[in-house]
Motif scaffolding. Structure first.
Motif, short mmCIF file in Angstrom:
data_model
loop_
_atom_site.label_atom_id
_atom_site.label_comp_id
_atom_site.label_asym_id
_atom_site.label_seq_id
_atom_site.Cartn_x
_atom_site.Cartn_y
_atom_site.Cartn_z
N SER A 235 4.19 -1.20 12.88
CA SER A 235 4.22 -2.07 11.70
C SER A 235 5.01 -1.38 10.60
N TRP A 245 5.49 -6.69 11.89
CA TRP A 245 5.02 -6.13 13.17
C TRP A 245 6.09 -6.28 14.23
N ARG A 283 1.42 -12.16 14.83
CA ARG A 283 0.33 -11.44 14.16
C ARG A 283 -0.30 -12.29 13.06
#
Ligand code: FAD
Length: 326
Positions: A235, A245, A283
């Motif tokens: 990240s 990410w 994500r």
């Protein structure tokens, strides 16, 4: 050949005439070579050689000419060089050829020829005028070889390159080929997008230390020890409400040298292929789904609580008459 592609003597001409010294032959002295040697050299040359009159009628053809064209020497002597034409070479090519010869210059290029058995081949042809001592063109000299295979290979490489580029450019992941020196030598539009996001207004290579820092030495080991790595999640915080990410994958590529030195010496160069997949959106959605699940759980708990209170109230109300009866 001279600097401008001509054959010996003046620019693009063959020094000739009966009394002119043979190319490469000493003017006098004991080491003078007999003319037969030069004839044999031409006769055994792997290049198809022919000598014509000024209308391109063939006066002489060597062995390779017969091998390349399929016509025996006897069959072609007296025929025009146009016997080899497949009639698919553009007119302008012949015009250029004849134009150069008219200016007593040589011409080199490619034309489509047809063999005796009607099969076609791409001929890499050089024609040159043979000039006598009075500066008059007396003959033309032609040398050609079949370059079909080279053309096919070149075209195949070009076509494969186009197909590979199309696949790489439309791939939904970022890809970059990195040299041993840590330079990006090839990348696709996705890689450019990520580089523009994470290292704006900087060269494409600037993204590597940013990613490399998170990969904990994997990028260096990829190039130095050829150790691949796969699916490492990283990240990167570039400000904003959420970090970016990515999943990273690396594999080393061994490339053989292309120059002449590499023909026997097979030592190659190592490149690293870095593949980056931007999973920030995934994500975000995962987090959103997690949040929604939590909310649903809380709502469910609230509902259960409410129901419990309602049931308690009902029990209380029900107990009053029961108590009274009791
Ligand atoms: P052509 O009638 O020959 O005409 C084609 C064009 O060439 C004409 O429009 C004209 O501009 C020009 N031209 C033709 N003859 C002359 C001339 N005598 N003087 C000035 N300009 C002229 N062709 C091949 O296809 N394959 C070969 O391997 C090949 N090798 C050759 C080797 C030599 C040494 C020379 C001199 C020529 C060679 N040619 C070759 C060219 C060939 O002679 C023909 O010009 C060509 O094949 C076209 O033939 P064509 O009958 O279709 O047209």
């Amino acid at each position: 050949t001279n600097e401008r592609g001509g054959i010996d003597g003046k620019d693009g001409q063959v020094a000739g005439g009966p009394s002119a010294p043979c190319p490469g032959r000493a003017a006098n002295g004991p080491r003078e070579l007999p003319e037969e040697v030069f004839f044999q050299a031409v006769e055994h040359s792997p290049v198809a050689i022919s000598i014509t009159d000024l209308q391109a009628n063939i006066l002489y053809a060597n062995r390779a000419f017969a091998q390349v064209t399929g016509y025996s020497k006897e069959e072609v002597i007296g025929e025009n060089e146009s016997i080899l034409s497949n009639h698919t070479t553009p007119r302008r090519v012949y015009k250029a050829l004849w134009g150069r010869l008219a200016r007593q210059q040589s011409w080199s290029g490619k034309i489509v020829n047809r063999r005796k058995d009607n099969s076609t081949y791409l001929a890499s042809l050089t024609v040159a005028p043979v000039i006598n001592e009075e500066n008059a063109t007396v003959n033309y000299l032609a040398m050609h070889h079949d370059s079909t295979e080279v053309h096919e290979l070149e075209q195949r490489v070009l076509n494969q390159k186009l197909m590979i580029e199309a696949v790489i450019n439309s791939a939904p992941v970022a890809m970059a080929v990195i040299s041993e020196g840590g330079e990006v030598v090839l990348c696709n539009p996705r890689y450019r997008n990520i580089a523009a996001d994470l290292a704006p207004d900087q060269p494409l290579t600037a993204l590597l230390p940013i990613i490399g820092q998170k990969l904990d030495g994997c990028l260096e080991r990829l190039l130095e020890e050829r150790r691949r790595f796969g699916d490492i999640e990283i990240s990167i915080d570039i400000g904003g409400y959420a970090p970016r990410w990515y999943t990273c994958f690396g594999v080393s590529i061994e490339v053989q040298g292309e120059n002449a030195d590499g023909f026997f010496d097979q030592s190659g160069t190592t490149y690293g292929l870095l593949v980056i997949n931007d999973i920030s959106e995934l994500r975000r959605r995962q987090q959103e789904a997690h949040l929604n699940a939590l909310k649903a759980l809380m709502a469910e708990e609230n509902m259960v609580q409410g129901m419990r209170e309602t049931v308690n109230g009902a029990i209380h109300q029900l107990q009053e008459p029961v108590n009274l009866i009791a």
